[in-house]
Scaffold this motif. Structure first.
Motif, PDB file in Angstrom:
ATOM      1  N   ASN A 201      39.709   6.192 -18.903  1.00  0.00           N
ATOM      2  CA  ASN A 201      39.500   5.055 -18.008  1.00  0.00           C
ATOM      3  C   ASN A 201      40.419   5.152 -16.794  1.00  0.00           C
ATOM      4  O   ASN A 201      41.543   5.624 -16.907  1.00  0.00           O
ATOM      5  N   ARG A 202      39.944   4.667 -15.665  1.00  0.00           N
ATOM      6  CA  ARG A 202      40.751   4.587 -14.445  1.00  0.00           C
ATOM      7  C   ARG A 202      41.366   3.188 -14.396  1.00  0.00           C
ATOM      8  O   ARG A 202      40.641   2.197 -14.413  1.00  0.00           O
ATOM      9  N   VAL A 203      42.715   3.151 -14.354  1.00  0.00           N
ATOM     10  CA  VAL A 203      43.423   1.867 -14.371  1.00  0.00           C
ATOM     11  C   VAL A 203      44.465   1.861 -13.250  1.00  0.00           C
ATOM     12  O   VAL A 203      45.274   2.777 -13.162  1.00  0.00           O
ATOM     13  N   PRO A 204      44.443   0.843 -12.398  1.00  0.00           N
ATOM     14  CA  PRO A 204      45.504   0.744 -11.394  1.00  0.00           C
ATOM     15  C   PRO A 204      46.864   0.616 -12.083  1.00  0.00           C
ATOM     16  O   PRO A 204      47.015  -0.144 -13.047  1.00  0.00           O
TER      17      PRO A 204
ATOM     18  N   ASP B 127      50.135  -3.483 -17.363  1.00  0.00           N
ATOM     19  CA  ASP B 127      50.696  -4.501 -18.257  1.00  0.00           C
ATOM     20  C   ASP B 127      49.875  -5.792 -18.272  1.00  0.00           C
ATOM     21  O   ASP B 127      50.331  -6.811 -18.758  1.00  0.00           O
ATOM     22  N   ARG B 128      48.634  -5.723 -17.779  1.00  0.00           N
ATOM     23  CA  ARG B 128      47.770  -6.911 -17.736  1.00  0.00           C
ATOM     24  C   ARG B 128      46.603  -6.806 -18.719  1.00  0.00           C
ATOM     25  O   ARG B 128      45.508  -7.281 -18.447  1.00  0.00           O
ATOM     26  N   SER B 129      46.812  -6.159 -19.838  1.00  0.00           N
ATOM     27  CA  SER B 129      45.815  -6.032 -20.903  1.00  0.00           C
ATOM     28  C   SER B 129      44.490  -5.419 -20.446  1.00  0.00           C
ATOM     29  O   SER B 129      43.426  -5.995 -20.677  1.00  0.00           O
TER      30      SER B 129
ATOM     31  N   ALA C 289      37.542  -2.284 -25.872  1.00  0.00           N
ATOM     32  CA  ALA C 289      38.756  -2.520 -26.669  1.00  0.00           C
ATOM     33  C   ALA C 289      39.965  -2.515 -25.742  1.00  0.00           C
ATOM     34  O   ALA C 289      39.935  -1.878 -24.677  1.00  0.00           O
ATOM     35  N   PRO C 290      41.034  -3.194 -26.112  1.00  0.00           N
ATOM     36  CA  PRO C 290      42.253  -3.134 -25.294  1.00  0.00           C
ATOM     37  C   PRO C 290      42.769  -1.695 -25.215  1.00  0.00           C
ATOM     38  O   PRO C 290      42.781  -0.982 -26.226  1.00  0.00           O
ATOM     39  N   LEU C 291      43.190  -1.287 -24.027  1.00  0.00           N
ATOM     40  CA  LEU C 291      43.754   0.056 -23.871  1.00  0.00           C
ATOM     41  C   LEU C 291      45.152   0.139 -24.449  1.00  0.00           C
ATOM     42  O   LEU C 291      45.617   1.215 -24.802  1.00  0.00           O
ATOM     43  N   PHE C 292      45.832  -1.002 -24.559  1.00  0.00           N
ATOM     44  CA  PHE C 292      47.175  -1.049 -25.133  1.00  0.00           C
ATOM     45  C   PHE C 292      47.236  -2.162 -26.162  1.00  0.00           C
ATOM     46  O   PHE C 292      47.243  -3.331 -25.821  1.00  0.00           O
ATOM     47  N   ALA C 293      47.279  -1.767 -27.416  1.00  0.00           N
ATOM     48  CA  ALA C 293      47.330  -2.739 -28.501  1.00  0.00           C
ATOM     49  C   ALA C 293      48.659  -2.685 -29.237  1.00  0.00           C
ATOM     50  O   ALA C 293      48.835  -3.348 -30.253  1.00  0.00           O
ATOM     51  N   GLY C 294      49.605  -1.877 -28.725  1.00  0.00           N
ATOM     52  CA  GLY C 294      50.901  -1.767 -29.374  1.00  0.00           C
ATOM     53  C   GLY C 294      50.838  -1.068 -30.710  1.00  0.00           C
ATOM     54  O   GLY C 294      51.642  -1.343 -31.587  1.00  0.00           O
ATOM     55  N   LYS C 295      49.871  -0.159 -30.856  1.00  0.00           N
ATOM     56  CA  LYS C 295      49.689   0.564 -32.115  1.00  0.00           C
ATOM     57  C   LYS C 295      49.678   2.063 -31.870  1.00  0.00           C
ATOM     58  O   LYS C 295      49.322   2.533 -30.790  1.00  0.00           O
TER      59      LYS C 295
ATOM     60  N   PRO D 197      53.157  -0.191 -21.985  1.00  0.00           N
ATOM     61  CA  PRO D 197      52.211   0.815 -21.555  1.00  0.00           C
ATOM     62  C   PRO D 197      52.846   2.013 -20.828  1.00  0.00           C
ATOM     63  O   PRO D 197      52.129   2.799 -20.219  1.00  0.00           O
ATOM     64  N   ARG D 198      54.162   2.159 -20.931  1.00  0.00           N
ATOM     65  CA  ARG D 198      54.802   3.302 -20.242  1.00  0.00           C
ATOM     66  C   ARG D 198      54.392   4.625 -20.848  1.00  0.00           C
ATOM     67  O   ARG D 198      54.272   5.628 -20.139  1.00  0.00           O
ATOM     68  N   VAL D 199      54.222   4.639 -22.159  1.00  0.00           N
ATOM     69  CA  VAL D 199      53.776   5.833 -22.878  1.00  0.00           C
ATOM     70  C   VAL D 199      52.821   5.398 -23.991  1.00  0.00           C
ATOM     71  O   VAL D 199      52.793   4.234 -24.368  1.00  0.00           O
TER      72      VAL D 199
END
Length: 159
Positions: free
Chosen positions: A28-31, A36-38, A46-52, A100-102
């Motif tokens: 996905n292309r994400v600015p 950090d805006r879900s 699905a969320p790109l960052f779910a903390g998993k 979302p840094r890594v």
């Protein structure tokens, strides 16, 4: 339009990152400003960052380790490895602290020996930070959550 305007590159393009979905591995292309805006996957929503931690396989590895602009921190492990099993909850606890840094991922070296061989895994658990297929940092041995987070933060500073 002036000559200087015509020759200027769009500034926004440098701020767009490619991010692999943790569910379907689509890229996905994400600015950068919206990491950090879900953000959600454009394909599966699905969320790109779910903390998993992402379970990596031969089918998903390249999307995360080669195509994504985010560094991925991979725990190379095996089910039979006691220290690997001990470190698993620590690695999982580190994920929401570092996204979302890594991205954090796990690769079963027994299930994916070719990938483990590509990165020269000789002992487990081994943790490698990779960005666009290039190794950025490596360490071996089980670690507590705080040491994992500190190691990642130090590796990001050196990068």
């Amino acid at each position: 339009m002036s000559d200087s305007t015509a020759n200027r590159q769009p500034e926004a393009s440098a701020e767009i990152l490619l991010v692999a979905c943790p569910i379907d591995a689509s890229v996905n292309r994400v600015p950068r400003a919206k990491l950090d805006r879900s953000p959600k996957c454009g394909k599966c929503h699905a969320p790109l960052f779910a903390g998993k931690v992402v379970e990596l396989t031969g089918a998903t590895f390249d999307s995360h380790a080669l195509k994504s602009d985010l560094p991925i921190v991979i725990d190379f492990w095996a089910e039979w490895c006691g220290p690997c099993r001990t470190m698993t909850p620590n690695f999982e606890t580190a994920a929401p602290r570092l996204e979302p840094r890594v991205r954090l991922g796990k690769l079963d070296t027994e299930a994916e020996p070719a990938i483990a061989g590509r990165y020269g895994i000789r002992s487990i658990p081994s943790i490698i930070m990779i960005r666009k297929g290039q190794e950025m940092a490596r360490t071996s041995g089980a670690m507590p959550t705080s040491a994992i987070v500190e190691w990642v933060e130090q590796a990001l500073k050196r990068a």
